[in-house]
Design an enzyme around this catalytic site. Structure first.
Site, mmCIF file in Angstrom:
data_model
loop_
_atom_site.group_PDB
_atom_site.id
_atom_site.type_symbol
_atom_site.label_atom_id
_atom_site.label_comp_id
_atom_site.label_asym_id
_atom_site.label_seq_id
_atom_site.Cartn_x
_atom_site.Cartn_y
_atom_site.Cartn_z
ATOM 1 N N ASN A 131 5.184 7.972 3.964
ATOM 2 C CA ASN A 131 5.484 9.367 4.282
ATOM 3 C C ASN A 131 4.210 10.186 4.326
ATOM 4 O O ASN A 131 3.212 9.847 3.675
ATOM 5 C CB ASN A 131 6.408 9.994 3.231
ATOM 6 C CG ASN A 131 7.820 9.467 3.292
ATOM 7 O OD1 ASN A 131 8.300 9.053 4.350
ATOM 8 N ND2 ASN A 131 8.501 9.463 2.153
ATOM 9 N N GLY B 274 6.248 7.591 -11.276
ATOM 10 C CA GLY B 274 7.188 6.474 -11.162
ATOM 11 C C GLY B 274 6.670 5.373 -10.255
ATOM 12 O O GLY B 274 6.834 4.184 -10.543
ATOM 13 N N ASP B 275 6.022 5.771 -9.159
ATOM 14 C CA ASP B 275 5.455 4.780 -8.237
ATOM 15 C C ASP B 275 4.315 4.018 -8.907
ATOM 16 O O ASP B 275 4.169 2.806 -8.717
ATOM 17 C CB ASP B 275 4.941 5.465 -6.971
ATOM 18 C CG ASP B 275 6.059 6.120 -6.182
ATOM 19 O OD1 ASP B 275 7.215 5.658 -6.311
ATOM 20 O OD2 ASP B 275 5.784 7.082 -5.443
#
EC number: 2.7.1.15
Length: 402
Positions: free
Chosen positions: A103, A344-345
């Site tokens: 993205n 989180g990634d």
């Protein structure tokens, strides 16, 4: 240098480095880029390598087959003496395949997160790379694993931005498809300067157009990995196909169920390890996670759905691991929080990397917790720490439990 000698040396470099670029080879051998492209095209004919944008990656399985069948007559004698089989087995661990999104992130920094219907003045706005898949691929690469990242972008002005970002990273190999119907995925992110928390709205764009046929094209990459890591920013059909192949070929499957969708339940039969955050765990189980007691109950419910291991990440409170019926706390490493967007990634990518190297799940969680504590000290979801810094934090920090 003669043509055959140059091509042999290129193949040896690929065996040693897994990936090469046209630009670097042209400089190294002092020849034109067209000459190098011709060399790579020649080497691709016996399927020992696979061309990718800007260079080539090694096809280890086919290379070993060619070597065993006596098809690689020009391989350097010193490499033969070392034994191709031994060399390949030495490099078999630490391989992570990531199927996921790319993205373009538009990030606005605000004093605090807005309330419903409220308009706030942004302190700053930035434009950068993102997507859970891409972020996790960078994290896993920085955590010293060999990453093959599979993604899809639009046929627009952002696809060159995607190529440039991914090729400049430490990611070993890329498969990037292009959609003619949808734009490159994008996300609008608000980050609170008050506590580093964020809210995100995602337009999946080209990510959701990944087809089953495109996944079929990377079958060898999936089944050759030690670990497959997926999220939910691509379409479920393609994700399911990749997961089923990995599952059938004893590749460990990690599912990061974000952004959450009720369709995730069709994927659970193929999952070895699932890594929801507090919100995703609540949605998946139907019970809100509010404390450690409820988190344990939710983990047991999710485990009963299929995954052998459940990891619930709880942000600044650390996390909870349920493995083979036993609970463990995931520690909280101290951090000077700047931006939690990619936390989180960072955890998922680092966890997959550690697991692919053979770490026990509990140890991989500890490594990932230290890795993500450093990630939140950096601006931008795609900025990830280095392995050396992570090891130093583990050595010197005093982590706390939930």
């Amino acid at each position: 240098m003669f043509l055959e000698e140059r091509r042999t040396n290129i193949l040896i470099m690929l065996i040693q480095q897994q990936r090469v670029t046209v630009n670097n080879l042209a400089k190294l051998f002092a020849v034109s880029k067209e000459t190098i492209r011709s060399d790579l095209n020649f080497l691709e004919k016996n399927k020992s390598i696979t061309r990718c944008h800007g260079g080539a990656v090694l096809n280890k399985k086919q290379l070993l087959t060619n070597f065993q069948n006596g098809m690689l007559t020009n391989i350097n004698e010193s490499l033969k003496k070392k034994s191709m089989e031994k060399y390949m087995s030495e490099n078999k661990k630490g391989k992570v395949c990531i199927l996921g999104s790319f993205n373009v992130d538009i990030v606005s920094h605000v004093a605090r997160l807005p309330k419903p219907g409220e308009t706030l003045i942004s302190k700053s706005c930035s434009f950068g790379p993102g997507g859970k898949g891409a972020n996790q691929a960078v994290a896993a690469s920085n955590a010293m694993s060999q990453v093959h990242f599979i993604t899809k972008v639009g046929n627009d002005q952002f696809n060159s931005f995607a190529y440039e970002h991914l090729e400049s990273s430490n990611i070993n190999a890329l498969t990037i498809y292009i959609s003619d119907s949808e734009p490159t995925g994008n996300a609008v992110i608000y980050v609170s300067d008050d506590d580093g928390e964020n809210i995100i709205a995602i337009n999946q764009g080209a990510n959701i157009t990944l087809t089953d046929e495109e996944v079929i094209n990377v079958y060898d990459r999936i089944v050759d990995a030690n670990v497959l890591l997926v999220q939910l920013e691509n379409n479920i059909s393609a994700i399911r196909k990749a997961m089923s192949w990995a599952h059938d070929n004893n590749v460990r499957v990690i599912l990061n169920p974000a952004p959450f969708t009720s369709e995730v339940k069709v994927l659970l039969p193929y999952v070895d390890i699932i890594t929801p955050n507090q919100t995703e765990a609540s949605l998946l189980s139907g019970i809100e996670v509010v404390d450690l007691v409820s988190a344990r109950k939710v983990a047991e419910i999710i485990s009963a759905m299929g995954p052998e291991c459940v990891i619930i990440t709880l942000g600044s409170k650390g996390g909870l691991l349920l493995e083979k019926g036993a609970f463990s706390d995931i520690p909280v490493y101290p951090a000077l929080v700047v931006d939690t967007t990619g936390a989180g990634d960072a955890f998922n990518g680092a966890f997959a990397a550690a697991l692919s190297r053979g770490d026990a799940i509990k140890n991989a969680c500890n490594y990932a917790a230290a890795f993500s504590s450093l990630a939140v000290e950096l601006n931008g979801a795609s900025n990830m720490p280095r392995n050396e810094s992570v090891n130093e934090r583990i050595r010197t920090a005093n982590p706390s439990k939930i």
